[in-house]
Design an enzyme around this catalytic site. Structure first.
Site, PDB file in Angstrom:
ATOM      1  N   ARG A 212       0.844  -1.212   0.000  1.00 24.18           N
ATOM      2  CA  ARG A 212       0.000   0.000   0.000  1.00 24.18           C
ATOM      3  C   ARG A 212       0.871   1.252   0.000  1.00 24.18           C
ATOM      4  NH1 ARG A 212      -3.163  -2.762   4.702  1.00 24.18           N
ATOM      5  NH2 ARG A 212      -4.810  -3.789   3.539  1.00 24.18           N
ATOM      6  N   PHE A 228     -11.669  -4.036  -5.387  1.00 24.78           N
ATOM      7  CA  PHE A 228     -11.642  -4.945  -4.237  1.00 24.78           C
ATOM      8  C   PHE A 228     -11.040  -4.186  -3.042  1.00 24.78           C
ATOM      9  CE2 PHE A 228     -10.893  -7.327  -8.168  1.00 24.78           C
ATOM     10  CZ  PHE A 228     -11.939  -8.237  -8.169  1.00 24.78           C
ATOM     11  N   ASP A 250     -16.133  -2.328  -4.070  1.00 18.97           N
ATOM     12  CA  ASP A 250     -16.182  -3.624  -3.384  1.00 18.97           C
ATOM     13  C   ASP A 250     -17.631  -4.101  -3.417  1.00 18.97           C
ATOM     14  OD1 ASP A 250     -13.985  -5.062  -1.275  1.00 18.97           O
ATOM     15  OD2 ASP A 250     -16.086  -5.684  -1.037  1.00 18.97           O
ATOM     16  N   SER A 251     -17.807  -5.413  -3.365  1.00 19.59           N
ATOM     17  CA  SER A 251     -19.184  -5.933  -3.387  1.00 19.59           C
ATOM     18  C   SER A 251     -19.792  -5.994  -1.984  1.00 19.59           C
ATOM     19  CB  SER A 251     -19.202  -7.325  -4.026  1.00 19.59           C
ATOM     20  OG  SER A 251     -18.294  -8.157  -3.346  1.00 19.59           O
ATOM     21  N   CYS A 340      -3.319 -13.447  -4.348  1.00 21.07           N
ATOM     22  CA  CYS A 340      -2.971 -14.068  -3.062  1.00 21.07           C
ATOM     23  C   CYS A 340      -3.180 -15.580  -3.128  1.00 21.07           C
ATOM     24  CB  CYS A 340      -3.760 -13.436  -1.918  1.00 21.07           C
ATOM     25  SG  CYS A 340      -5.538 -13.558  -2.127  1.00 21.07           S
TER      26      CYS A 340
HETATM   27  N1  SAH Z   1      -7.474  -4.420  -1.030  1.00 20.83           N
HETATM   28  C1  SAH Z   1      -8.030  -4.740   0.254  1.00 20.83           C
HETATM   29  C2  SAH Z   1      -8.206  -6.209   0.484  1.00 20.83           C
HETATM   30  C3  SAH Z   1      -9.040  -6.922  -0.545  1.00 20.83           C
HETATM   31  S1  SAH Z   1      -9.739  -8.408  -0.006  1.00 20.83           S
HETATM   32  C4  SAH Z   1      -7.183  -4.097   1.344  1.00 20.83           C
HETATM   33  O1  SAH Z   1      -6.174  -3.453   1.038  1.00 20.83           O
HETATM   34  O2  SAH Z   1      -7.534  -4.229   2.509  1.00 20.83           O
HETATM   35  C5  SAH Z   1     -10.836  -8.787  -1.269  1.00 20.83           C
HETATM   36  C6  SAH Z   1     -12.107  -7.971  -1.299  1.00 20.83           C
HETATM   37  O3  SAH Z   1     -12.783  -8.293  -2.491  1.00 20.83           O
HETATM   38  C7  SAH Z   1     -13.105  -8.211  -0.184  1.00 20.83           C
HETATM   39  O4  SAH Z   1     -13.388  -6.999   0.459  1.00 20.83           O
HETATM   40  C8  SAH Z   1     -14.373  -8.727  -0.884  1.00 20.83           C
HETATM   41  O5  SAH Z   1     -15.571  -8.193  -0.326  1.00 20.83           O
HETATM   42  C9  SAH Z   1     -14.189  -8.197  -2.273  1.00 20.83           C
HETATM   43  N2  SAH Z   1     -14.799  -8.952  -3.372  1.00 20.83           N
HETATM   44  C10 SAH Z   1     -14.785 -10.284  -3.591  1.00 20.83           C
HETATM   45  N3  SAH Z   1     -15.331 -10.570  -4.791  1.00 20.83           N
HETATM   46  C11 SAH Z   1     -15.724  -9.385  -5.349  1.00 20.83           C
HETATM   47  C12 SAH Z   1     -16.317  -9.008  -6.576  1.00 20.83           C
HETATM   48  N4  SAH Z   1     -16.630  -9.918  -7.493  1.00 20.83           N
HETATM   49  N5  SAH Z   1     -16.535  -7.700  -6.810  1.00 20.83           N
HETATM   50  C13 SAH Z   1     -16.215  -6.768  -5.893  1.00 20.83           C
HETATM   51  N6  SAH Z   1     -15.615  -7.057  -4.718  1.00 20.83           N
HETATM   52  C14 SAH Z   1     -15.381  -8.348  -4.443  1.00 20.83           C
END
Ligand code: SAH
Length: 399
Positions: A212, A228, A250-251, A340
């Protein structure tokens, strides 16, 4: 002590200090060790190899702890191992800008099945193997003694416990005080409200801490899209580093509610930030239809490949996602893309990006590579612990 004798030729991985013995490698078990009990592992000629803990319900029947016959795995051994893991984090413990990180990372810290995360004054633990469950009280005593937390909370992932024949224990207070609904933590000077008791994973993805910070260095005056976003790890760092505009997708409604709280506690509410609750794949297509473009896009999806057998399907999903993002970048724009999935290695991930670029009609330069931070070490004798990887790509039109 009970003895597990290996089949002929099955001692190789043990001698290379790999911490797992699969049930298929075992010739005999002398007596009836209870699950989680410390046992001796011998080779087929009855020569000592290592101490470990046994579990007859798991595919990984023994998790190895100690290879020196003279060192007995007793209470003192557990305390010392915990002390070593904490001491290895001394740089992070002294960092006044960060008070959330992983203190113990399972096999990578020579404690198979134990994960401990710090969230300011609270600790969250995951107890994923019967051996750790068996020695839980000593472990909690030592954590209390060393770190004096306000409380220790159980966030054990129930599916991992089931593999070891244990029931879910998620959600229990183990020691001290019940944490408040939100614990406010700090990472690289950015504040986050973390729901330790019911947030995803252990409430916060501290494995992206270094990434980050690095990605944010490229965000000044840029129009940034954080896909995400969860509770805003990348978005908040981009805003702090003066991005001209940030959009988070995010979803999950609850993740986005936490993101809103985080904008508030950092005093970022007045900055140029948009939140979209949507499926990322759908939203990227919608941006394309509307002709919307960005200078820097972050893709940090959940794990697409839970195992090696899922790599082909996951590769196609990663490729399509990255292709969609590449199509939304301005000329010379940047894509910070992560995976990941432990089963997708860096070489495969670069290949996926190369395919995505070709399909999108783009040229890509890899200008930085990302991994997991020092509190998520990769032990040389346990390559399975390597899972997080990412690429920073500079993107041009096909020449
Ligand atoms: N980038 C974040 C961590 C991401 S974790 C950080 O820095 O903290 C992955 C995320 O993807 C989760 O919050 C989950 O809710 C979201 N997610 C999973 N599938 C998704 C989709 N199809 N569309 C949007 N968000 C999604």
């Amino acid at each position: 002590m009970h003895v597990v004798k290996l089949k002929k030729g099955k001692e190789k991985a043990v001698k290379q200090l790999h911490p797992w013995v699969f049930s298929g490698a075992i010739e005999t078990v002398n007596g009836h060790p209870v699950n989680g009990e410390i046992i001796i592992v011998n080779d087929n000629k009855d020569i000592f190899l290592a101490y470990g803990f046994y579990n007859n319900q798991s595919r990984v029947a023994v998790r190895l702890l100690e290879w020196d016959e003279k060192i007995i795995v007793n209470e003192n051994w557990w305390r010392k191992r915990i002390q070593k893991a904490i001491k290895a984090r001394s740089k992070l413990l002294l960092d006044t800008n960060t008070n959330t990180y992983r203190l113990i990372f399972s096999e990578a810290d020579f404690l198979p099945g134990l994960i401990v995360d710090r969230f300011s004054d609270f600790l969250s633990v995951q107890i994923l193997t019967s051996g750790i469950e068996h020695h839980k009280e000593i472990i909690l005593d030592e954590l209390e003694l060393l770190l004096k937390p306000s409380g220790i909370f159980d966030r054990s992932d129930s599916s991992a416990r089931e593999h070891d024949g244990m029931t879910a224990s998620n959600g229990k207070l183990l020691r001290g005080l019940q944490p408040p609904e939100y614990v406010t933590v700090k990472e690289n000077g950015v504040l986050y409200d973390v729901d330790i008791t019911s947030g995803q994973k252990s409430g916060f993805y501290c494995d992206q801490r270094d990434n980050r910070r690095i990605v944010a260095e490229y965000c000044k005056d840029k129009k940034v899209l954080d896909c995400f976003s969860y509770s805003g790890g990348f978005s908040l760092n981009a805003l702090k580093n003066h991005a001209s505009e940030v959009t988070s997708i995010d979803s999950s409604a609850s993740a986005l509610d936490t993101l809103k709280r985080n904008l508030d506690i950092n005093n970022f509410k007045e900055l140029n930030h948009k939140i979209i609750q949507s499926d990322v794949n759908k939203q990227l297509r919608a941006f394309r239809e509307n002709g919307e473009k960005f200078d820097l896009i972050i893709l940090d999806p959940p794990k697409y490949a839970p195992s090696r057998s899922a790599v082909n399907k996951a590769s196609r999903a990663y490729k399509d996602l990255n292709r969609q993002a590449l199509l939304l970048l301005n000329e010379g724009g940047l894509l910070a893309t992560f995976s990941c999935s432990g089963a997708v290695d860096m070489t495969t991930f670069k290949q996926i990006l190369a395919w995505a670029a070709l399909d999108a009609g783009k040229q890509v330069q890899f200008i930085n590579q990302f991994s997991q931070p020092e509190d998520h070490p990769i032990r040389s004798s346990f390559p399975e612990g390597e899972y997080l990887k990412g690429l920073l790509c500079r993107v041009f039109s096909f020449i």
